[in-house]
Motif scaffolding. Structure first.
Motif, PDB file in Angstrom:
ATOM      1  N   ALA A 253     -10.032  22.247  49.918  1.00 40.60           N
ATOM      2  CA  ALA A 253      -8.824  22.733  50.578  1.00 40.60           C
ATOM      3  C   ALA A 253      -8.547  24.178  50.170  1.00 40.60           C
ATOM      4  O   ALA A 253      -8.728  24.569  49.018  1.00 40.60           O
ATOM      5  CB  ALA A 253      -7.640  21.844  50.214  1.00 40.60           C
ATOM      6  N   LEU A 254      -8.120  24.992  51.122  1.00 44.10           N
ATOM      7  CA  LEU A 254      -7.846  26.410  50.895  1.00 44.10           C
ATOM      8  C   LEU A 254      -6.364  26.624  50.672  1.00 44.10           C
ATOM      9  O   LEU A 254      -5.536  26.309  51.530  1.00 44.10           O
ATOM     10  CB  LEU A 254      -8.321  27.245  52.095  1.00 44.10           C
ATOM     11  CG  LEU A 254      -8.030  28.746  52.018  1.00 44.10           C
ATOM     12  CD1 LEU A 254      -8.804  29.378  50.863  1.00 44.10           C
ATOM     13  CD2 LEU A 254      -8.393  29.411  53.348  1.00 44.10           C
ATOM     14  N   GLU A 255      -6.011  27.148  49.509  1.00 45.98           N
ATOM     15  CA  GLU A 255      -4.617  27.443  49.215  1.00 45.98           C
ATOM     16  C   GLU A 255      -4.260  28.781  49.877  1.00 45.98           C
ATOM     17  O   GLU A 255      -4.872  29.808  49.591  1.00 45.98           O
ATOM     18  CB  GLU A 255      -4.384  27.538  47.704  1.00 45.98           C
ATOM     19  CG  GLU A 255      -2.936  27.835  47.340  1.00 45.98           C
ATOM     20  CD  GLU A 255      -2.715  27.877  45.830  1.00 45.98           C
ATOM     21  OE1 GLU A 255      -1.767  28.552  45.397  1.00 45.98           O
ATOM     22  OE2 GLU A 255      -3.493  27.229  45.100  1.00 45.98           O
ATOM     23  N   ILE A 256      -3.271  28.787  50.748  1.00 46.82           N
ATOM     24  CA  ILE A 256      -2.915  30.013  51.457  1.00 46.82           C
ATOM     25  C   ILE A 256      -1.578  30.590  51.018  1.00 46.82           C
ATOM     26  O   ILE A 256      -1.235  31.715  51.379  1.00 46.82           O
ATOM     27  CB  ILE A 256      -2.899  29.779  52.986  1.00 46.82           C
ATOM     28  CG1 ILE A 256      -1.827  28.738  53.364  1.00 46.82           C
ATOM     29  CG2 ILE A 256      -4.276  29.337  53.473  1.00 46.82           C
ATOM     30  CD1 ILE A 256      -1.607  28.635  54.865  1.00 46.82           C
ATOM     31  N   TYR A 257      -0.814  29.846  50.215  1.00 42.77           N
ATOM     32  CA  TYR A 257       0.469  30.372  49.755  1.00 42.77           C
ATOM     33  C   TYR A 257       0.930  29.591  48.545  1.00 42.77           C
ATOM     34  O   TYR A 257       0.726  28.382  48.468  1.00 42.77           O
ATOM     35  CB  TYR A 257       1.523  30.266  50.869  1.00 42.77           C
ATOM     36  CG  TYR A 257       2.911  30.696  50.439  1.00 42.77           C
ATOM     37  CD1 TYR A 257       3.231  32.045  50.270  1.00 42.77           C
ATOM     38  CD2 TYR A 257       3.894  29.744  50.189  1.00 42.77           C
ATOM     39  CE1 TYR A 257       4.504  32.430  49.861  1.00 42.77           C
ATOM     40  CE2 TYR A 257       5.166  30.117  49.785  1.00 42.77           C
ATOM     41  CZ  TYR A 257       5.475  31.465  49.620  1.00 42.77           C
ATOM     42  OH  TYR A 257       6.729  31.840  49.220  1.00 42.77           O
ATOM     43  N   ARG A 258       1.505  30.279  47.584  1.00 41.13           N
ATOM     44  CA  ARG A 258       2.069  29.617  46.410  1.00 41.13           C
ATOM     45  C   ARG A 258       3.330  30.366  45.973  1.00 41.13           C
ATOM     46  O   ARG A 258       3.376  31.590  45.998  1.00 41.13           O
ATOM     47  CB  ARG A 258       1.073  29.587  45.252  1.00 41.13           C
ATOM     48  CG  ARG A 258       1.683  29.037  43.968  1.00 41.13           C
ATOM     49  CD  ARG A 258       0.733  29.074  42.795  1.00 41.13           C
ATOM     50  NE  ARG A 258      -0.370  28.154  43.004  1.00 41.13           N
ATOM     51  CZ  ARG A 258      -1.172  27.703  42.000  1.00 41.13           C
ATOM     52  NH1 ARG A 258      -0.956  28.126  40.782  1.00 41.13           N
ATOM     53  NH2 ARG A 258      -2.147  26.868  42.266  1.00 41.13           N
ATOM     54  N   TRP A 259       4.331  29.592  45.562  1.00 40.38           N
ATOM     55  CA  TRP A 259       5.549  30.196  45.006  1.00 40.38           C
ATOM     56  C   TRP A 259       6.007  29.352  43.839  1.00 40.38           C
ATOM     57  O   TRP A 259       6.033  28.126  43.914  1.00 40.38           O
ATOM     58  CB  TRP A 259       6.643  30.253  46.063  1.00 40.38           C
ATOM     59  CG  TRP A 259       7.955  30.804  45.528  1.00 40.38           C
ATOM     60  CD1 TRP A 259       8.265  32.116  45.312  1.00 40.38           C
ATOM     61  CD2 TRP A 259       9.098  30.043  45.119  1.00 40.38           C
ATOM     62  NE1 TRP A 259       9.543  32.235  44.804  1.00 40.38           N
ATOM     63  CE2 TRP A 259      10.076  30.974  44.684  1.00 40.38           C
ATOM     64  CE3 TRP A 259       9.398  28.695  45.081  1.00 40.38           C
ATOM     65  CZ2 TRP A 259      11.314  30.594  44.205  1.00 40.38           C
ATOM     66  CZ3 TRP A 259      10.642  28.284  44.612  1.00 40.38           C
ATOM     67  CH2 TRP A 259      11.587  29.236  44.185  1.00 40.38           C
ATOM     68  N   ASP A 260       6.307  29.979  42.718  1.00 40.08           N
ATOM     69  CA  ASP A 260       6.815  29.291  41.543  1.00 40.08           C
ATOM     70  C   ASP A 260       8.186  29.844  41.195  1.00 40.08           C
ATOM     71  O   ASP A 260       8.363  31.077  41.147  1.00 40.08           O
ATOM     72  CB  ASP A 260       5.868  29.497  40.338  1.00 40.08           C
ATOM     73  CG  ASP A 260       4.515  28.869  40.572  1.00 40.08           C
ATOM     74  OD1 ASP A 260       4.480  27.669  40.865  1.00 40.08           O
ATOM     75  OD2 ASP A 260       3.501  29.586  40.471  1.00 40.08           O
ATOM     76  N   ASN A 261       9.110  28.987  40.950  1.00 39.31           N
ATOM     77  CA  ASN A 261      10.447  29.392  40.574  1.00 39.31           C
ATOM     78  C   ASN A 261      10.460  29.745  39.090  1.00 39.31           C
ATOM     79  O   ASN A 261      10.432  28.861  38.231  1.00 39.31           O
ATOM     80  CB  ASN A 261      11.454  28.280  40.870  1.00 39.31           C
ATOM     81  CG  ASN A 261      12.886  28.738  40.644  1.00 39.31           C
ATOM     82  OD1 ASN A 261      13.124  29.836  40.164  1.00 39.31           O
ATOM     83  ND2 ASN A 261      13.816  27.877  41.002  1.00 39.31           N
ATOM     84  N   THR A 262      10.460  31.045  38.792  1.00 34.49           N
ATOM     85  CA  THR A 262      10.420  31.486  37.397  1.00 34.49           C
ATOM     86  C   THR A 262      11.799  31.887  36.876  1.00 34.49           C
ATOM     87  O   THR A 262      11.933  32.349  35.746  1.00 34.49           O
ATOM     88  CB  THR A 262       9.481  32.694  37.257  1.00 34.49           C
ATOM     89  OG1 THR A 262       9.931  33.749  38.123  1.00 34.49           O
ATOM     90  CG2 THR A 262       8.059  32.308  37.651  1.00 34.49           C
ATOM     91  N   GLN A 263      12.805  31.714  37.718  1.00 34.02           N
ATOM     92  CA  GLN A 263      14.165  32.070  37.281  1.00 34.02           C
ATOM     93  C   GLN A 263      14.678  31.003  36.320  1.00 34.02           C
ATOM     94  O   GLN A 263      14.433  29.799  36.488  1.00 34.02           O
ATOM     95  CB  GLN A 263      15.105  32.149  38.481  1.00 34.02           C
ATOM     96  CG  GLN A 263      14.724  33.238  39.476  1.00 34.02           C
ATOM     97  CD  GLN A 263      14.778  34.610  38.843  1.00 34.02           C
ATOM     98  OE1 GLN A 263      15.703  34.914  38.085  1.00 34.02           O
ATOM     99  NE2 GLN A 263      13.795  35.448  39.160  1.00 34.02           N
ATOM    100  N   PRO A 264      15.386  31.419  35.257  1.00 34.15           N
ATOM    101  CA  PRO A 264      15.933  30.438  34.326  1.00 34.15           C
ATOM    102  C   PRO A 264      16.982  29.555  34.977  1.00 34.15           C
ATOM    103  O   PRO A 264      17.708  30.010  35.878  1.00 34.15           O
ATOM    104  CB  PRO A 264      16.552  31.313  33.225  1.00 34.15           C
ATOM    105  CG  PRO A 264      16.841  32.618  33.885  1.00 34.15           C
ATOM    106  CD  PRO A 264      15.744  32.816  34.910  1.00 34.15           C
ATOM    107  N   ASP A 265      17.051  28.320  34.546  1.00 35.83           N
ATOM    108  CA  ASP A 265      18.034  27.389  35.086  1.00 35.83           C
ATOM    109  C   ASP A 265      19.451  27.778  34.674  1.00 35.83           C
ATOM    110  O   ASP A 265      19.657  28.319  33.596  1.00 35.83           O
ATOM    111  CB  ASP A 265      17.744  25.962  34.620  1.00 35.83           C
ATOM    112  CG  ASP A 265      16.431  25.457  35.198  1.00 35.83           C
ATOM    113  OD1 ASP A 265      16.031  25.926  36.267  1.00 35.83           O
ATOM    114  OD2 ASP A 265      15.814  24.586  34.546  1.00 35.83           O
TER     115      ASP A 265
END
Length: 265
Positions: A253-265
């Motif tokens: 499978a080809l990953e075409i987009y990724r987003w990680d929430n790096t903001q502190p809670d």
């Protein structure tokens, strides 16, 4: 009645040592003397299995059936070997595991045995042979378990690859069968050997989505371990529960987009 007792110190956590060495399915890859180990019957903390040795210098092989019970509270097992081929009328084997330090385990094997009346083998000779072989096998297992646990520790900082397998359930009841199959497989040494760090399996409708996180690309793992009996076992079982949606390319499978929430809670 013959008797021997041997202990080896393994530099690894006690529960990990017990988890690996108490799985009779992987004994051919831990011991140097066994060619195969076939589970015949299994229930909670009790397994009946058949062991077959590798050919000796004379080309002889021996096979016998044993029943093994596990006492998880004590971290101990007891096995009874059924009379069959070989010189022993009966044999009882006890294993137990004791933590020596945080990451060190004392693994002890105790064997009681009686020799068949029609066998030209003395109890002294049998005791000497079993003592020698037990020490060889304990050292082989020590090296293998320590290597596996070291790889697991080092792998925590290794770059990880992700793959996805998409399949369709052949029957709604197969969802739990799939979970059980992987639960049993992941209790073996296979994930450690292949560098698999985690897996997640979701069911949506009749679709099964299997996400894998590993230290190598998933196609590489499938290629390198294609002939390994543990991988062949889990693939054969799961293949009876599902059909692949994208045969042959399911792990690419080809990953075409990724987003990680790096903001502190």
């Amino acid at each position: 009645m013959g008797y021997i007792r041997n202990t080896v110190l393994i530099t690894a956590p006690v529960d990990e040592v017990m988890r690996l060495t108490n799985n009779v399915r992987i004994w051919p890859s831990l011991f140097t003397e066994y060619e195969s180990s076939e589970v015949l019957e299994e229930e909670a903390d009790c397994v009946t299995f058949q062991l077959t040795t590798r050919p000796n210098e004379q080309g002889e092989q021996y096979s016998w059936i044993a029943r093994r019970k596990t006492d998880r509270a004590r971290r101990a097992t007891i096995s009874e070997r059924m009379p069959s081929s070989g010189p022993f009328e009966h044999m009882i084997i006890r294993w137990w595991y004791d933590p020596v330090e945080k990451d060190c385990t004392a693994m002890t094997w105790e064997q009681e045995f009686a020799i068949k009346a029609d066998v030209s083998l003395t109890e002294e000779a049998a005791t000497n042979y079993l003592n020698k072989q037990t020490r060889i096998q304990q050292q082989a297992i020590k090296a293998k378990v320590e290597s596996l646990c070291m790889q697991q520790t080092k792998g925590s900082e290794t770059k990880l690859y992700h793959g996805i397998v998409i399949s369709r359930l052949l029957h709604p009841d197969n969802a739990e069968k799939i979970a059980t199959a992987f639960r049993r497989s992941d209790a073996t040494e296979l994930p450690h050997l292949a560098g698999v760090k985690s897996r997640r399996i979701w069911i949506q409708g009749d679709l099964c989505l299997h996400l894998i996180e590993a230290k190598s690309p998933i196609p590489t793992i499938l290629r390198d371990y294609a002939g390994h009996p543990l991988l062949k076992t889990i693939q054969s079982e799961v293949d009876s529960y599902v059909e692949l949606v994208y045969p042959g390319t399911q792990a690419n499978a080809l990953e075409i987009y990724r987003w990680d929430n790096t903001q502190p809670d």
